[in-house]
Scaffold this motif. Structure first.
Motif, PDB file in Angstrom:
ATOM      1  N   TYR A  37     -50.793 -15.290  39.416  1.00 47.22           N
ATOM      2  CA  TYR A  37     -49.685 -14.476  39.916  1.00 47.22           C
ATOM      3  C   TYR A  37     -48.467 -14.528  39.002  1.00 47.22           C
ATOM      4  N   VAL A  40     -49.600  -5.777  50.558  1.00 55.84           N
ATOM      5  CA  VAL A  40     -48.434  -5.630  49.692  1.00 55.84           C
ATOM      6  C   VAL A  40     -47.496  -4.557  50.231  1.00 55.84           C
ATOM      7  N   LEU A  82     -44.762  -5.789  52.382  1.00 57.56           N
ATOM      8  CA  LEU A  82     -43.801  -6.732  51.820  1.00 57.56           C
ATOM      9  C   LEU A  82     -42.501  -6.036  51.456  1.00 57.56           C
ATOM     10  N   TYR A  87     -41.444  -7.644  45.027  1.00 52.53           N
ATOM     11  CA  TYR A  87     -42.344  -6.928  44.129  1.00 52.53           C
ATOM     12  C   TYR A  87     -42.393  -7.500  42.708  1.00 52.53           C
ATOM     13  N   TYR A 131     -42.676 -10.343  41.864  1.00 50.24           N
ATOM     14  CA  TYR A 131     -43.567 -11.500  41.860  1.00 50.24           C
ATOM     15  C   TYR A 131     -45.001 -11.128  42.250  1.00 50.24           C
ATOM     16  N   VAL A 132     -45.224  -9.845  42.471  1.00 49.03           N
ATOM     17  CA  VAL A 132     -46.550  -9.361  42.856  1.00 49.03           C
ATOM     18  C   VAL A 132     -47.250  -8.801  41.624  1.00 49.03           C
ATOM     19  N   TYR A 189     -51.674  -4.691  41.957  1.00 54.19           N
ATOM     20  CA  TYR A 189     -51.535  -4.462  43.390  1.00 54.19           C
ATOM     21  C   TYR A 189     -50.507  -3.371  43.660  1.00 54.19           C
ATOM     22  N   LEU A 190     -49.444  -3.358  42.903  1.00 60.87           N
ATOM     23  CA  LEU A 190     -48.376  -2.372  43.099  1.00 60.87           C
ATOM     24  C   LEU A 190     -48.843  -0.982  42.687  1.00 60.87           C
TER      25      LEU A 190
END
Length: 204
Positions: free
Chosen positions: A44, A183, A186, A191, A193-194, A198-199
């Motif tokens: 991550y 996600v 959230l 974001y 840190y994602v 995924y984004l």
């Protein structure tokens, strides 16, 4: 390859020591386990870049192995096996799929970042994506000799790795669909840190 497979592959590197230097085998198995896991601690935080060093790990592993052969101690052997396992992890990721949420789609041209070359190495796609049935089969194949020669805690680590590999394989595609949904709930403040994959999927 998924993390359990990398961990088992790292441990398997210590198997020859049972024949040539059994007194160093226990610490070598632990070092192989840790070295196989270590690169994925960047999961991550810049996955396959921050702690993946296919060139540098390999060079340092050769040097460390040479030192261990000349000056065999528990420390030199452990460092050697750790670096060999980390190098094996980083290099085998190149021969798998790209860095994407659904690697079976084959849309990513990023496998592992080479700090030496200053660029991403494209996936060779020789090995299946992480969590594929072939990946699970590899975990089982690696686990068989380890379960046979090990006992106690390390043997249970191997068995546990296979169980985790089986569960992950069974849920791999479900998790890929679930991750962007989670996600989406959230706050935008997290974001950064994602993982980007995924984004990108959430924005579809």
């Amino acid at each position: 390859m998924m993390l359990p497979t990398h961990a088992l592959a790292g441990m398997a590197l210590a198997l020859p020591l049972l024949a040539v230097a059994p007194e160093y085998a226990p610490i070598a198995f632990v070092a192989g386990l840790l070295g196989g896991i270590f690169p994925d601690l960047d999961m991550y935080a810049g996955h396959r870049k921050t702690l993946h060093y296919p060139v540098y790990y390999s060079v340092f592993a050769v040097v460390a192995t040479g030192v261990a052969l000349l000056i065999p101690t528990a420390g030199t052997v452990a460092i050697s096996v750790f670096l060999l396992a980390a190098a094996l992890h980083s290099v085998t990721d190149i021969f798998g799929s790209g860095l994407e949420l659904r690697p079976w789609e084959g849309n990513s041209n990023k496998a592992v970042y080479s700090h030496y070359h200053g660029t991403w190495i494209a996936p060779r796609k020789v090995l299946s994506y992480d969590g594929s049935p072939a990946d699970l089969l590899l975990s089982v194949v690696l686990a068989v000799p380890l379960v046979y020669v090990l006992e106690g805690g390390l043997q249970w680590v191997v068995i546990g790795a296979v169980v985790v590999a089986g569960i992950y394989t069974a849920l791999r595609r479900v998790l890929a669909d679930l991750a962007p949904v989670v996600v989406g709930f959230l706050p935008s403040s997290v974001y950064p840190y994602v993982p980007a994959r995924y984004l990108e999927d959430t924005a579809r």
